[in-house]
Scaffold this motif. Structure first.
Motif, PDB file in Angstrom:
ATOM      1  N   ALA A  16       2.191   2.273  12.482  1.00  0.00           N
ATOM      2  CA  ALA A  16       2.363   0.876  12.903  1.00  0.00           C
ATOM      3  C   ALA A  16       1.857  -0.082  11.833  1.00  0.00           C
ATOM      4  CB  ALA A  16       1.624   0.639  14.216  1.00  0.00           C
ATOM      5  N   VAL A  17       0.713   0.239  11.229  1.00  0.00           N
ATOM      6  CA  VAL A  17       0.152  -0.626  10.179  1.00  0.00           C
ATOM      7  C   VAL A  17       1.106  -0.711   9.000  1.00  0.00           C
ATOM      8  CG1 VAL A  17      -1.682  -0.796   8.455  1.00  0.00           C
ATOM      9  CG2 VAL A  17      -2.260  -0.292  10.827  1.00  0.00           C
ATOM     10  N   VAL A  18       1.583   0.434   8.539  1.00  0.00           N
ATOM     11  CA  VAL A  18       2.512   0.443   7.401  1.00  0.00           C
ATOM     12  C   VAL A  18       3.819  -0.265   7.767  1.00  0.00           C
ATOM     13  CG1 VAL A  18       3.909   1.936   5.915  1.00  0.00           C
ATOM     14  CG2 VAL A  18       1.511   2.495   6.350  1.00  0.00           C
ATOM     15  N   GLY A  19       4.295  -0.062   8.981  1.00  0.00           N
ATOM     16  CA  GLY A  19       5.528  -0.704   9.406  1.00  0.00           C
ATOM     17  C   GLY A  19       5.420  -2.217   9.466  1.00  0.00           C
ATOM     18  N   VAL A  20       4.314  -2.734  10.001  1.00  0.00           N
ATOM     19  CA  VAL A  20       4.134  -4.191  10.094  1.00  0.00           C
ATOM     20  C   VAL A  20       4.034  -4.799   8.700  1.00  0.00           C
ATOM     21  CG1 VAL A  20       2.558  -6.000  10.851  1.00  0.00           C
ATOM     22  CG2 VAL A  20       3.117  -4.133  12.396  1.00  0.00           C
ATOM     23  N   HIS A  21       3.295  -4.136   7.808  1.00  0.00           N
ATOM     24  CA  HIS A  21       3.226  -4.634   6.428  1.00  0.00           C
ATOM     25  C   HIS A  21       4.619  -4.663   5.795  1.00  0.00           C
ATOM     26  CE1 HIS A  21       2.211  -4.997   2.180  1.00  0.00           C
ATOM     27  NE2 HIS A  21       3.010  -3.961   1.983  1.00  0.00           N
ATOM     28  N   THR A  22       5.385  -3.597   5.999  1.00  0.00           N
ATOM     29  CA  THR A  22       6.726  -3.522   5.421  1.00  0.00           C
ATOM     30  C   THR A  22       7.618  -4.624   5.966  1.00  0.00           C
ATOM     31  OG1 THR A  22       6.488  -1.129   5.183  1.00  0.00           O
ATOM     32  CG2 THR A  22       8.720  -2.018   5.100  1.00  0.00           C
ATOM     33  N   MET A  23       7.472  -4.934   7.231  1.00  0.00           N
ATOM     34  CA  MET A  23       8.252  -6.024   7.810  1.00  0.00           C
ATOM     35  C   MET A  23       7.911  -7.355   7.130  1.00  0.00           C
ATOM     36  SD  MET A  23       8.656  -7.096  11.833  1.00  0.00           S
ATOM     37  CE  MET A  23       9.116  -5.414  12.260  1.00  0.00           C
ATOM     38  N   ALA A  24       6.630  -7.563   6.840  1.00  0.00           N
ATOM     39  CA  ALA A  24       6.220  -8.793   6.159  1.00  0.00           C
ATOM     40  C   ALA A  24       6.872  -8.893   4.790  1.00  0.00           C
ATOM     41  CB  ALA A  24       4.698  -8.832   6.030  1.00  0.00           C
ATOM     42  N   VAL A  25       6.834  -7.808   4.026  1.00  0.00           N
ATOM     43  CA  VAL A  25       7.416  -7.825   2.686  1.00  0.00           C
ATOM     44  C   VAL A  25       8.930  -8.021   2.758  1.00  0.00           C
ATOM     45  CG1 VAL A  25       7.762  -6.481   0.575  1.00  0.00           C
ATOM     46  CG2 VAL A  25       5.561  -6.385   1.755  1.00  0.00           C
ATOM     47  N   THR A  26       9.571  -7.384   3.732  1.00  0.00           N
ATOM     48  CA  THR A  26      11.027  -7.488   3.858  1.00  0.00           C
ATOM     49  C   THR A  26      11.450  -8.899   4.238  1.00  0.00           C
ATOM     50  OG1 THR A  26      11.084  -5.177   4.572  1.00  0.00           O
ATOM     51  CG2 THR A  26      13.064  -6.473   4.921  1.00  0.00           C
ATOM     52  N   VAL A  27      10.738  -9.512   5.168  1.00  0.00           N
ATOM     53  CA  VAL A  27      11.045 -10.902   5.531  1.00  0.00           C
ATOM     54  C   VAL A  27      10.894 -11.812   4.314  1.00  0.00           C
ATOM     55  CG1 VAL A  27      10.262 -12.879   6.897  1.00  0.00           C
ATOM     56  CG2 VAL A  27      10.462 -10.628   7.963  1.00  0.00           C
ATOM     57  N   LEU A  28       9.835 -11.615   3.567  1.00  0.00           N
ATOM     58  CA  LEU A  28       9.603 -12.442   2.381  1.00  0.00           C
ATOM     59  C   LEU A  28      10.672 -12.205   1.319  1.00  0.00           C
ATOM     60  CD1 LEU A  28       7.564 -14.510   1.308  1.00  0.00           C
ATOM     61  CD2 LEU A  28       6.283 -12.601   0.296  1.00  0.00           C
TER      62      LEU A  28
END
Length: 303
Positions: free
Chosen positions: A159-171
């Motif tokens: 979950a931690v890695v996934g949420v971080h990845t979502m942040a980078v992808t949105v950006l």
């Protein structure tokens, strides 16, 4: 014939430093130590990541012709058909390595991971499901390290890695057009959630063996938690500083720099998750890979 430099750019080679930490975080969560199986699964993960990068440039070849003509495919340094073939070959190599290294329990995770990679690049990237699909892919990477039988134990790290990845992808969606303050606020909230999750994992900790005295065991736990907390703080500072720069100045070059920082800062986040689960020795090389990847990123863009 494609030159080596073009192929390195095609697969964003320096960004691959951010990949093994997913597998190692999953293995640590499942109580597994680094062995031949773990290294083989990490190699499979890198192959699938590189496949996704090559497929991304194949899928974006027409848009990149206008927005990023310097990339290998639109510049003609790598033919489009070659990029697609490289993506297919790397996917096959990744699935083979997963099967050989981890058997069925790893392959049943590697197959949907490969599906998520191809689905994102060919179908989901543009729509609202894009960041979710990319986050799912990196979360599956963590589960692959744990093995299908240890999914519950690996869920917090995934979950931690996934949420971080979502942040980078949105950006990353604003790399060409520039980002608004709203985008910066959304990604900051997501990365803040990832940091909070890493802090929680470090507080939960794990056992360290039964032969030591309680005092010695407690001392080791405190040291591991302190190390994991410091790594999570390093992640927060590194990515948070980059996002603050976007909030002040949302121009495309600033956004691209922040996306690169997000990719590189994943390594201290992964290291925090590994150390928080009682394996600081494995966390050390993952954390140390960050500065190396940052130097290499100056020569080959990770985005």
């Amino acid at each position: 014939m494609s030159d080596i430099r073009a192929l390195i750019e095609l697969v964003r080679a320096p960004a691959a430093f951010s990949v093994p930490g997913d597998v190692l975080a999953g293995a640590a969560a499942a109580g597994k130590r680094v062995d031949a199986r773990t290294c083989g699964v990490a190699a499979a993960s890198v192959c699938l990541y590189w496949a996704g990068m090559a497929l991304n440039d194949y899928a974006d070849r027409f848009v990149d012709g206008f927005e990023r003509p310097e990339r290998p495919v639109p510049s003609g340094r790598v033919p489009a058909k070659a990029a697609l073939a490289i993506a297919g070959g790397l996917t096959a190599a990744g699935l083979t390595a997963a099967a050989v290294s981890g058997g069925v329990r790893t392959l049943v995770v590697a197959i949907p991971l490969a599906g998520a990679v191809w689905g994102y690049d060919l179908a989901w990237k543009i729509g609202p499901s894009g960041p979710v699909a990319m986050a799912a892919a990196r979360s599956l990477d963590v589960f692959m390290g744990a093995g299908a039988g240890s999914a519950h134990a690996a869920a917090p790290a995934a979950a931690v890695v996934g949420v971080h990845t979502m942040a980078v992808t949105v950006l990353s969606r604003s790399e060409v057009t520039g980002a608004s303050r709203r985008v910066a606020a959304v990604t900051a909230a997501l990365s803040g959630g990832a940091a909070a999750g890493a802090f929680a994992v470090s507080r939960a900790g794990s056992g360290t063996g039964g032969r030591h005295s309680h005092r010695h065991r407690d001392s080791r736990r405190r040291a591991q938690r302190a190390f994991a907390t410091a790594l999570a703080a390093a992640y927060t500072w590194r990515f948070g500083t980059a996002q603050a720069a976007v909030a002040r100045d949302g121009r495309a070059p600033v956004v691209r720099k922040a996306v690169g920082a997000g990719i590189i800062s994943l390594m201290p986040l992964q290291a925090s998750l590994i150390a928080g689960r009682g394996d600081p020795l494995t966390a050390l090389p993952i954390a140390a890979a960050g500065p190396l990847a940052r130097r290499l990123a100056r020569k080959v863009s990770p985005t």
